[in-house]
Design an enzyme around this catalytic site. Structure first.
Site, mmCIF file in Angstrom:
data_model
loop_
_atom_site.group_PDB
_atom_site.id
_atom_site.type_symbol
_atom_site.label_atom_id
_atom_site.label_comp_id
_atom_site.label_asym_id
_atom_site.label_seq_id
_atom_site.Cartn_x
_atom_site.Cartn_y
_atom_site.Cartn_z
ATOM 1 N N SER A 6 0.833 -1.207 0.000
ATOM 2 C CA SER A 6 0.000 0.000 0.000
ATOM 3 C C SER A 6 0.862 1.249 0.000
ATOM 4 O O SER A 6 1.974 1.252 0.557
ATOM 5 C CB SER A 6 -0.853 -0.026 1.276
ATOM 6 O OG SER A 6 -1.433 1.238 1.499
ATOM 7 N N TYR A 32 -1.709 -1.242 10.998
ATOM 8 C CA TYR A 32 -1.967 -1.749 9.651
ATOM 9 C C TYR A 32 -0.787 -1.429 8.720
ATOM 10 O O TYR A 32 -0.248 -2.310 8.034
ATOM 11 C CB TYR A 32 -3.264 -1.142 9.082
ATOM 12 C CG TYR A 32 -3.414 -1.380 7.594
ATOM 13 C CD1 TYR A 32 -3.700 -2.649 7.099
ATOM 14 C CD2 TYR A 32 -3.239 -0.343 6.669
ATOM 15 C CE1 TYR A 32 -3.812 -2.878 5.733
ATOM 16 C CE2 TYR A 32 -3.351 -0.557 5.311
ATOM 17 C CZ TYR A 32 -3.637 -1.830 4.845
ATOM 18 O OH TYR A 32 -3.731 -2.055 3.491
ATOM 19 N N LYS A 78 2.278 -3.858 6.609
ATOM 20 C CA LYS A 78 2.684 -3.824 5.191
ATOM 21 C C LYS A 78 4.194 -3.639 5.086
ATOM 22 O O LYS A 78 4.858 -4.286 4.271
ATOM 23 C CB LYS A 78 1.942 -2.704 4.449
ATOM 24 C CG LYS A 78 0.441 -2.928 4.333
ATOM 25 C CD LYS A 78 0.117 -4.137 3.475
ATOM 26 C CE LYS A 78 -1.353 -4.468 3.448
ATOM 27 N NZ LYS A 78 -1.670 -5.758 2.844
HETATM 28 P P1 NAD Z 1 -11.164 -7.114 1.474
HETATM 29 O O1 NAD Z 1 -11.363 -7.129 2.935
HETATM 30 O O2 NAD Z 1 -12.314 -6.795 0.596
HETATM 31 O O3 NAD Z 1 -10.567 -8.526 0.990
HETATM 32 C C1 NAD Z 1 -9.706 -9.298 1.797
HETATM 33 C C2 NAD Z 1 -10.218 -10.727 1.765
HETATM 34 O O4 NAD Z 1 -9.343 -11.532 2.568
HETATM 35 C C3 NAD Z 1 -11.624 -10.882 2.350
HETATM 36 O O5 NAD Z 1 -12.418 -11.618 1.437
HETATM 37 C C4 NAD Z 1 -11.407 -11.638 3.663
HETATM 38 O O6 NAD Z 1 -12.500 -12.489 3.947
HETATM 39 C C5 NAD Z 1 -10.115 -12.403 3.377
HETATM 40 N N1 NAD Z 1 -9.301 -12.701 4.556
HETATM 41 C C6 NAD Z 1 -8.909 -11.848 5.539
HETATM 42 N N2 NAD Z 1 -8.136 -12.491 6.427
HETATM 43 C C7 NAD Z 1 -8.013 -13.779 5.977
HETATM 44 C C8 NAD Z 1 -7.341 -14.924 6.466
HETATM 45 N N3 NAD Z 1 -6.651 -14.885 7.610
HETATM 46 N N4 NAD Z 1 -7.419 -16.070 5.756
HETATM 47 C C9 NAD Z 1 -8.137 -16.122 4.624
HETATM 48 N N5 NAD Z 1 -8.817 -15.071 4.120
HETATM 49 C C10 NAD Z 1 -8.758 -13.911 4.797
HETATM 50 O O7 NAD Z 1 -9.932 -6.131 1.182
HETATM 51 P P2 NAD Z 1 -9.414 -5.537 -0.202
HETATM 52 O O8 NAD Z 1 -9.773 -4.098 -0.258
HETATM 53 O O9 NAD Z 1 -9.787 -6.432 -1.331
HETATM 54 O O10 NAD Z 1 -7.848 -5.602 0.055
HETATM 55 C C11 NAD Z 1 -7.056 -6.691 -0.405
HETATM 56 C C12 NAD Z 1 -5.613 -6.459 -0.008
HETATM 57 O O11 NAD Z 1 -5.160 -5.217 -0.550
HETATM 58 C C13 NAD Z 1 -5.391 -6.350 1.511
HETATM 59 O O12 NAD Z 1 -4.174 -6.996 1.826
HETATM 60 C C14 NAD Z 1 -5.283 -4.868 1.751
HETATM 61 O O13 NAD Z 1 -4.491 -4.557 2.870
HETATM 62 C C15 NAD Z 1 -4.597 -4.409 0.466
HETATM 63 N N6 NAD Z 1 -4.854 -2.996 0.161
HETATM 64 C C16 NAD Z 1 -6.139 -2.546 0.055
HETATM 65 C C17 NAD Z 1 -6.387 -1.206 -0.204
HETATM 66 C C18 NAD Z 1 -7.801 -0.685 -0.287
HETATM 67 O O14 NAD Z 1 -7.981 0.540 -0.191
HETATM 68 N N7 NAD Z 1 -8.808 -1.508 -0.497
HETATM 69 C C19 NAD Z 1 -5.309 -0.309 -0.367
HETATM 70 C C20 NAD Z 1 -4.009 -0.815 -0.271
HETATM 71 C C21 NAD Z 1 -3.789 -2.168 -0.004
#
Ligand code: NAD
Ligand code: UDP
Length: 338
Positions: A126, A150, A154
């Site tokens: 991120s 958080y 990362k």
């Molecule tokens: P999200 O919460 O929609 O998706 C994450 C998925 O992971 C969910 O379906 C959840 O059920 C699953 N999950 C969580 N912990 C788990 C575990 N221990 N075992 C198995 N499954 C698990 O989030 P997102 O927005 O799709 O983000 C995906 C990734 O991208 C994350 O790592 C997040 O930190 C990173 N990210 C997101 C953003 C954003 O703004 N959305 C920005 C930068 C980075």
């Protein structure tokens, strides 16, 4: 046996869009997700878009037995790792859950990959790792820091990947630093579905437009930006998903490599720019009130995209109009029963 891409967190917001893009590019996908922040119905919706159901395993990335089972029963060629917890505020309240899911989860996953001799890994990092930017646009060599648990997870996983890469040959790793992913698949079938009160701007704006929430609280209008509100680099989730495909192809073509790349558009928009764009896309008013700054927020953040273009041949193509139109279509379709 045909190979598959393991997509952890593939039922979530970004992982579901990446799954669609992978399937449409001809890859088979195995999703591993514990559904802690997503719903099983996403899988049917992916199938409706692509015509192919992804293989789904409900399980946790922290469970070594589950992971070994996944690698034993499927021929996995690469892993896209989206699974994890992502709410900054929550991470200050339950830091151990964040360290466990995001750091321990990644270590368990990488260990299982090592045991299964799978060494191609695409990681969801991120732009939060840049902390308060000292230059704009932000290049990948910008210093890193974290102001909350958080963001710290990362940083740590980025470092673990570097250590792992240096420890033995053959790893092909992409650390992808996302800016602000928004929007939804143009079909309106999949998108972002936050539980409870949305923390992020765009889902909140969408809920004001539908009437679910009365007004948006704009966190400060006294920043050093053109209209005083925070400026961010919003990227359409489909562009982001395409960026993952480009990173996967880059890794597949390499003997070994570790790549760290910004995934953003290179354009910054203010909170009020986004409110106006959403009003235009939805045809609905978005009431707002200026309130105090949110702790930990920075004034401005947008990506230097030069390296991504050079290395991956990838560039985001969708603007804020499309981001808002697609987010609105998704918001509208959520009220329609399957
Ligand atoms: P999200 O919460 O929609 O998706 C994450 C998925 O992971 C969910 O379906 C959840 O059920 C699953 N999950 C969580 N912990 C788990 C575990 N221990 N075992 C198995 N499954 C698990 O989030 P997102 O927005 O799709 O983000 C995906 C990734 O991208 C994350 O790592 C997040 O930190 C990173 N990210 C997101 C953003 C954003 O703004 N959305 C920005 C930068 C980075
Ligand atoms: N923001 C806001 N009201 C909200 C949520 C966010 O004014 O209810 C602002 C926030 O201060 C920042 C921008 O919108 O300037 C994007 O915030 P978001 O939480 O979506 O992403 P961040 O860049 O903080 O990760």
């Amino acid at each position: 046996m045909n190979t598959s891409i393991l997509v952890t967190g593939g039922a979530g917001f970004i992982g579901s869009h990446a799954t669609v893009v992978l399937q449409q590019a001809g890859y088979q996908v195995v999703i591993l997700d514990n559904l802690c922040n997503s719903a099983r119905s996403v899988l049917d919706r992916i199938e409706r878009i692509t015509g192919t159901p992804p293989t789904f395993i409900q399980g946790d990335i922290r469970d070594a037995q589950t992971l070994d089972g996944v690698f034993a029963s499927h021929s996995i060629s690469a892993v896209m790792h989206f699974a994890g917890l992502k709410a900054v505020g929550e991470s200050t309240q339950v830091p151990l859950s964040y360290y466990d899911n995001n750091i321990n989860g990644s270590v368990q996953l990488l260990s299982a990959m090592q045991r299964a001799d799978v060494r191609t890994f695409i990681f969801s990092s991120s732009a939060t790792v840049y902390g308060e930017p000292s230059i704009l646009p932000i290049p990948e060599h910008h210093s890193r820091s974290a102001t909350n648990p958080y963001g710290h997870t990362k940083l740590v996983v980025e470092d673990i990947l570097e250590n792992l890469y240096n420890s033995e040959p053959g790893w092909r790793i992409a650390r992808l630093r996302y800016f602000n992913p928004v929007g939804a698949h143009p079909s309106g079938l999949i998108g972002e579905a936050p539980q409870g009160v949305p923390n992020n701007l765009m889902p909140y704006v969408a809920q004001v437009a539908t009437g679910q929430r009365e007004k948006l609280h704009v966190f400060g209008n006294d920043y050093d930006t053109p209209d005083g509100t925070g400026v961010r680099d919003y990227i359409h989730v489909m562009d982001l998903a395409e960026g993952h495909l480009a990173a996967l192809r880059y890794c597949e073509a390499a003997q070994q490599d570790m790549l760290t790349v910004n995934l953003g558009t290179g354009e910054g928009y203010s909170v009020l720019d986004m409110v106006r764009a959403f009003e235009a896309a939805s045809g609905r008013p978005v009431a707002y009130e200026i309130t105090g700054r949110r702790a930990g927020d920075i004034a401005s953040c947008w990506a230097d995209t030069t390296f991504a273009e050079q290395k991956l041949g990838w560039k985001a193509g969708k603007g804020i109009k499309e981001m808002c139109e697609d987010a609105w279509r998704w918001e509208m379709r959520q009220s329609v029963k399957d």
